[in-house]
Write a protein that holds these residues in place. Structure first.
Motif, PDB file in Angstrom:
ATOM      1  N   GLU A   7       0.816  -1.199   0.000  1.00 45.33           N
ATOM      2  CA  GLU A   7       0.000   0.000   0.000  1.00 45.33           C
ATOM      3  C   GLU A   7       0.860   1.263   0.000  1.00 45.33           C
ATOM      4  O   GLU A   7       0.511   2.243  -0.645  1.00 45.33           O
ATOM      5  CB  GLU A   7      -0.921  -0.002   1.228  1.00 45.33           C
ATOM      6  N   VAL A   8       1.965   1.234   0.732  1.00 41.26           N
ATOM      7  CA  VAL A   8       2.784   2.434   0.838  1.00 41.26           C
ATOM      8  C   VAL A   8       3.754   2.581  -0.323  1.00 41.26           C
ATOM      9  O   VAL A   8       4.359   3.627  -0.492  1.00 41.26           O
ATOM     10  CB  VAL A   8       3.571   2.444   2.166  1.00 41.26           C
ATOM     11  N   CYS A   9       3.935   1.542  -1.147  1.00 45.39           N
ATOM     12  CA  CYS A   9       4.828   1.638  -2.292  1.00 45.39           C
ATOM     13  C   CYS A   9       4.255   2.604  -3.330  1.00 45.39           C
ATOM     14  O   CYS A   9       3.045   2.605  -3.594  1.00 45.39           O
ATOM     15  CB  CYS A   9       5.026   0.265  -2.947  1.00 45.39           C
ATOM     16  N   THR A  10       5.120   3.419  -3.914  1.00 46.15           N
ATOM     17  CA  THR A  10       4.693   4.343  -4.963  1.00 46.15           C
ATOM     18  C   THR A  10       4.488   3.579  -6.266  1.00 46.15           C
ATOM     19  O   THR A  10       5.367   2.850  -6.707  1.00 46.15           O
ATOM     20  CB  THR A  10       5.756   5.438  -5.166  1.00 46.15           C
ATOM     21  N   LYS A  11       3.338   3.761  -6.890  1.00 47.58           N
ATOM     22  CA  LYS A  11       3.061   3.128  -8.171  1.00 47.58           C
ATOM     23  C   LYS A  11       3.732   3.924  -9.288  1.00 47.58           C
ATOM     24  O   LYS A  11       3.586   5.151  -9.343  1.00 47.58           O
ATOM     25  CB  LYS A  11       1.550   3.053  -8.433  1.00 47.58           C
ATOM     26  N   VAL A  12       4.448   3.230 -10.161  1.00 50.22           N
ATOM     27  CA  VAL A  12       5.181   3.933 -11.220  1.00 50.22           C
ATOM     28  C   VAL A  12       4.884   3.309 -12.576  1.00 50.22           C
ATOM     29  O   VAL A  12       4.579   2.118 -12.693  1.00 50.22           O
ATOM     30  CB  VAL A  12       6.703   3.907 -10.960  1.00 50.22           C
ATOM     31  N   LEU A  13       4.991   4.144 -13.597  1.00 50.20           N
ATOM     32  CA  LEU A  13       4.884   3.698 -14.983  1.00 50.20           C
ATOM     33  C   LEU A  13       6.253   3.845 -15.622  1.00 50.20           C
ATOM     34  O   LEU A  13       6.869   4.919 -15.545  1.00 50.20           O
ATOM     35  CB  LEU A  13       3.856   4.549 -15.737  1.00 50.20           C
ATOM     36  N   LEU A  14       6.763   2.771 -16.218  1.00 51.65           N
ATOM     37  CA  LEU A  14       8.076   2.805 -16.860  1.00 51.65           C
ATOM     38  C   LEU A  14       7.924   3.093 -18.349  1.00 51.65           C
ATOM     39  O   LEU A  14       7.038   2.532 -19.005  1.00 51.65           O
ATOM     40  CB  LEU A  14       8.802   1.469 -16.664  1.00 51.65           C
ATOM     41  N   VAL A  15       8.803   3.952 -18.875  1.00 48.43           N
ATOM     42  CA  VAL A  15       8.746   4.333 -20.284  1.00 48.43           C
ATOM     43  C   VAL A  15      10.122   4.152 -20.911  1.00 48.43           C
ATOM     44  O   VAL A  15      11.129   4.596 -20.347  1.00 48.43           O
ATOM     45  CB  VAL A  15       8.288   5.797 -20.462  1.00 48.43           C
ATOM     46  N   GLY A  16      10.161   3.495 -22.053  1.00 48.36           N
ATOM     47  CA  GLY A  16      11.430   3.292 -22.755  1.00 48.36           C
ATOM     48  C   GLY A  16      11.319   3.660 -24.222  1.00 48.36           C
ATOM     49  O   GLY A  16      10.257   3.494 -24.838  1.00 48.36           O
ATOM     50  N   LEU A  17      12.410   4.151 -24.779  1.00 45.44           N
ATOM     51  CA  LEU A  17      12.473   4.505 -26.199  1.00 45.44           C
ATOM     52  C   LEU A  17      13.524   3.640 -26.881  1.00 45.44           C
ATOM     53  O   LEU A  17      14.703   3.683 -26.517  1.00 45.44           O
ATOM     54  CB  LEU A  17      12.825   5.989 -26.369  1.00 45.44           C
ATOM     55  N   LYS A  42       6.398   0.219  -6.880  1.00 47.66           N
ATOM     56  CA  LYS A  42       5.626  -0.852  -7.496  1.00 47.66           C
ATOM     57  C   LYS A  42       5.365  -0.497  -8.955  1.00 47.66           C
ATOM     58  O   LYS A  42       4.770   0.546  -9.242  1.00 47.66           O
ATOM     59  CB  LYS A  42       4.304  -1.053  -6.759  1.00 47.66           C
ATOM     60  N   VAL A  43       5.806  -1.352  -9.867  1.00 45.46           N
ATOM     61  CA  VAL A  43       5.634  -1.097 -11.298  1.00 45.46           C
ATOM     62  C   VAL A  43       4.197  -1.407 -11.690  1.00 45.46           C
ATOM     63  O   VAL A  43       3.769  -2.563 -11.679  1.00 45.46           O
ATOM     64  CB  VAL A  43       6.625  -1.933 -12.137  1.00 45.46           C
ATOM     65  N   ALA A  44       3.456  -0.356 -12.059  1.00 46.25           N
ATOM     66  CA  ALA A  44       2.047  -0.517 -12.440  1.00 46.25           C
ATOM     67  C   ALA A  44       1.898  -0.790 -13.931  1.00 46.25           C
ATOM     68  O   ALA A  44       0.865  -1.298 -14.370  1.00 46.25           O
ATOM     69  CB  ALA A  44       1.260   0.735 -12.060  1.00 46.25           C
ATOM     70  N   GLY A  45       2.910  -0.449 -14.718  1.00 50.98           N
ATOM     71  CA  GLY A  45       2.831  -0.680 -16.153  1.00 50.98           C
ATOM     72  C   GLY A  45       4.113  -0.301 -16.853  1.00 50.98           C
ATOM     73  O   GLY A  45       4.965   0.416 -16.296  1.00 50.98           O
ATOM     74  N   ILE A  46       4.273  -0.789 -18.076  1.00 52.35           N
ATOM     75  CA  ILE A  46       5.453  -0.479 -18.897  1.00 52.35           C
ATOM     76  C   ILE A  46       4.974  -0.093 -20.290  1.00 52.35           C
ATOM     77  O   ILE A  46       4.125  -0.772 -20.876  1.00 52.35           O
ATOM     78  CB  ILE A  46       6.400  -1.691 -18.992  1.00 52.35           C
ATOM     79  N   ILE A  47       5.508   0.986 -20.820  1.00 47.37           N
ATOM     80  CA  ILE A  47       5.143   1.429 -22.150  1.00 47.37           C
ATOM     81  C   ILE A  47       6.412   1.762 -22.929  1.00 47.37           C
ATOM     82  O   ILE A  47       7.337   2.376 -22.381  1.00 47.37           O
ATOM     83  CB  ILE A  47       4.189   2.647 -22.080  1.00 47.37           C
ATOM     84  N   THR A  48       6.499   1.318 -24.172  1.00 49.15           N
ATOM     85  CA  THR A  48       7.705   1.545 -24.982  1.00 49.15           C
ATOM     86  C   THR A  48       7.321   2.101 -26.347  1.00 49.15           C
ATOM     87  O   THR A  48       6.176   1.973 -26.799  1.00 49.15           O
ATOM     88  CB  THR A  48       8.501   0.242 -25.180  1.00 49.15           C
ATOM     89  N   GLN A  49       8.302   2.703 -26.990  1.00 55.60           N
ATOM     90  CA  GLN A  49       8.107   3.227 -28.343  1.00 55.60           C
ATOM     91  C   GLN A  49       9.335   2.939 -29.183  1.00 55.60           C
ATOM     92  O   GLN A  49      10.471   3.045 -28.707  1.00 55.60           O
ATOM     93  CB  GLN A  49       7.854   4.744 -28.312  1.00 55.60           C
ATOM     94  N   ARG A  50       9.118   2.563 -30.423  1.00 53.90           N
ATOM     95  CA  ARG A  50      10.198   2.361 -31.381  1.00 53.90           C
ATOM     96  C   ARG A  50      10.227   3.575 -32.295  1.00 53.90           C
ATOM     97  O   ARG A  50       9.254   3.874 -32.992  1.00 53.90           O
ATOM     98  CB  ARG A  50       9.938   1.090 -32.187  1.00 53.90           C
ATOM     99  N   GLY A  76      -3.176   4.043 -12.590  1.00 52.95           N
ATOM    100  CA  GLY A  76      -3.027   4.691 -11.290  1.00 52.95           C
ATOM    101  C   GLY A  76      -1.598   5.030 -10.921  1.00 52.95           C
ATOM    102  O   GLY A  76      -1.251   5.065  -9.731  1.00 52.95           O
ATOM    103  N   ALA A  77      -0.755   5.264 -11.924  1.00 57.75           N
ATOM    104  CA  ALA A  77       0.651   5.585 -11.659  1.00 57.75           C
ATOM    105  C   ALA A  77       0.779   6.942 -10.971  1.00 57.75           C
ATOM    106  O   ALA A  77       0.076   7.891 -11.312  1.00 57.75           O
ATOM    107  CB  ALA A  77       1.444   5.577 -12.958  1.00 57.75           C
ATOM    108  N   GLU A  78       1.705   7.011 -10.015  1.00 53.32           N
ATOM    109  CA  GLU A  78       1.966   8.265  -9.293  1.00 53.32           C
ATOM    110  C   GLU A  78       3.247   8.932  -9.770  1.00 53.32           C
ATOM    111  O   GLU A  78       3.483  10.111  -9.488  1.00 53.32           O
ATOM    112  CB  GLU A  78       2.071   7.975  -7.792  1.00 53.32           C
ATOM    113  N   GLU A  79       4.069   8.178 -10.480  1.00 55.41           N
ATOM    114  CA  GLU A  79       5.310   8.716 -11.062  1.00 55.41           C
ATOM    115  C   GLU A  79       5.536   8.033 -12.407  1.00 55.41           C
ATOM    116  O   GLU A  79       5.059   6.919 -12.639  1.00 55.41           O
ATOM    117  CB  GLU A  79       6.520   8.432 -10.160  1.00 55.41           C
ATOM    118  N   VAL A  80       6.295   8.713 -13.264  1.00 55.96           N
ATOM    119  CA  VAL A  80       6.679   8.135 -14.554  1.00 55.96           C
ATOM    120  C   VAL A  80       8.203   8.127 -14.625  1.00 55.96           C
ATOM    121  O   VAL A  80       8.844   9.158 -14.389  1.00 55.96           O
ATOM    122  CB  VAL A  80       6.098   8.931 -15.739  1.00 55.96           C
TER     123      VAL A  80
END
Length: 443
Positions: A7-17, A42-50, A76-80
């Motif tokens: 619960e206390v972990c920050t949810k994050v979204l990872l982004v890669g190019l 806590k990794v809530a999701g991962i998004i990438t772009q080519r 629900g990401a709190e940081e990217v």
């Protein structure tokens, strides 16, 4: 308890190019995930772009920025967090568009180092690196404030400068940070002088220095602890050992004496001589240059080593790439030419059988299972004591200081009290043998 931690972990979204320049892009994203978890996120999701190149304004394409914002809201990401170093303008633009805190890989590693720092030296080094990272990113942070002052003219026709509040605040912040960096550097100089004093004492002792280096979480601390268990009686000398990235930041130096009985009372060969073993901070791909620079005084232990033991996680599919990163970092530290032993650790997790296996200056072993520690120690002995010689000395009783010196800095093979003095048979450094040649006797 586990649910509370989640619960206390920050949810994050990872982004890669993926620009096509990095053949191990997928591995880099997996490593970014591990780094985020090591920072208690806590990794809530991962998004990438080519894409063929980096967008100067947003790093990723404008369409992907919109997609990232929508995905962040959805999960629900709190940081990217971006898998590369962002420029100050990119970070500012992305923060405005995503309406969330934006971090890059460098920022994330700095956060981990801040969490792991325990000693005064490590804390000073981390704070210095963080402030050096923040300083150029202050520019443009206060564009919502007036940047330009006007001129006021009186009846006399005079003018005076009236700088905007934003510029004034920015300059004050920069001045505070620069002042703090200067303070930290002065404090680090004091700590560095103390470390250098200890390093000089070790050099004067002529006991060989061995440095454990390698990619983070390869098993360096495990190897040191297993050696201490076998060749040392003081359990308080053990270092933190944990299966995680950057578990330890401090360089720990321990004296290993294979010629003494281990803590478990196991008999070991009296023919083996002591050496200093240094456990250093782990390396990682895209390790921020500021961190290498800030931790340079700590990593100096590597530069002054007589032998480097490079520890490799042989069970990792990307171990060869990890070795390349280690080679590059050692070159940056001007330690690339120091003799080296390669340790393929965690070999029990591969298809390799009958470990440990030795080949030239390479060994396949499993430190976690205690397999290969004695064999590795013998390899280290063979390398660092190549310039050792066996000599016998007859030392008068009024030369007790020389006797004490040999007891501390050589391996005493035999000691006999005679009528005219103490007869010592030692395995010592050839320079010491030459220094006390006048006391030598035939073996």
């Amino acid at each position: 308890m586990k649910e509370l931690q989640e619960e206390v972990c920050t949810k994050v979204l990872l982004v890669g190019l993926d620009t096509g320049d990095d053949p191990e892009f997928d591995h880099s994203m997996e490593e970014l995930k591990s780094l985020a978890e090591a920072a208690n996120k806590k990794v809530a999701g991962i998004i990438t772009q080519r894409m063929g190149g980096v967008n100067k304004a947003y790093y990723i394409g404008t369409g992907k920025v919109k997609e990232t914002r929508e995905y962040a809201e959805e999960c629900g990401a709190e940081e990217v967090i971006f898998d590369n170093t962002l420029t100050p303008s990119q970070m500012r633009n992305l923060g405005q568009e995503l309406n969330l805190p934006v971090l890059d890989r460098t920022n994330l590693i700095l956060d981990i180092f801040a969490l792991r720092a325990r000693t005064r030296e490590a804390k000073l080094q981390v704070e210095t690196a963080r402030l050096q990272y923040i300083l150029p990113r202050l520019v443009g942070m206060r564009e919502n404030l007036s940047r330009q002052g006007g001129s006021t003219g009186g009846n006399t026709g005079g003018t005076r400068s009236n700088r905007g509040a934003g510029e004034t605040k920015l300059e004050l912040d920069k001045r505070k940070i620069e002042h703090r960096i200067a303070e930290l550097k002065r404090e680090l100089e004091e700590v560095t002088q103390n470390r250098e004093t200890m390093r000089k004492r070790r050099r004067q002792s002529r006991i060989p220095k061995v440095a454990l280096v390698g990619y983070t979480n390869a098993g360096k601390s495990t190897i040191m602890n297993r050696m201490l268990e076998i060749y040392g009686a003081n359990e308080d000398k053990a270092v933190l050992e944990k299966d995680m990235l950057f578990a330890t930041l401090d360089t720990h130096v321990r004296r290993i004496h294979p010629g003494q009985s281990g803590g478990g009372g196991k008999a070991v060969s009296a023919d083996l001589s002591p050496f200093f073993l240094a456990d250093t901070v782990g390396f990682i791909n895209k390790l921020p240059h500021g961190l290498v620079k800030a931790f340079r005084s700590t990593l100096e232990e590597v530069r002054y080593a007589d032998l480097i033991v490079e520890v490799v996680d042989f069970s990792d599919a990307f171990y060869r790439q990890h070795m390349e990163v280690t080679d590059e970092t050692l070159r940056e530290l001007e330690a690339g030419d120091i003799p080296r032993i390669i340790v393929y650790n965690k070999s029990d997790k591969s298809d390799l059988e009958d470990i440990p296996k030795k080949k030239n200056r390479q060994i396949y072993m499993a430190a976690g299972l205690g397999k290969g520690i004695r064999e590795l120690t013998e390899m280290i002995e063979e390398c660092v004591y190549a310039d050792r010689v066996e000599r016998e000395f007859m030392l008068p009783y009024d030369k007790g200081d020389i006797v004490a010196y040999f007891r501390e800095n050589a391996t005493v093979l035999r000691q006999e009290y005679c009528e005219n003095g103490v007869r010592l048979r030692v395995n010592c450094h050839k320079n010491d043998a030459e220094k006390y040649l006048s006391y030598a006797s035939a073996i």
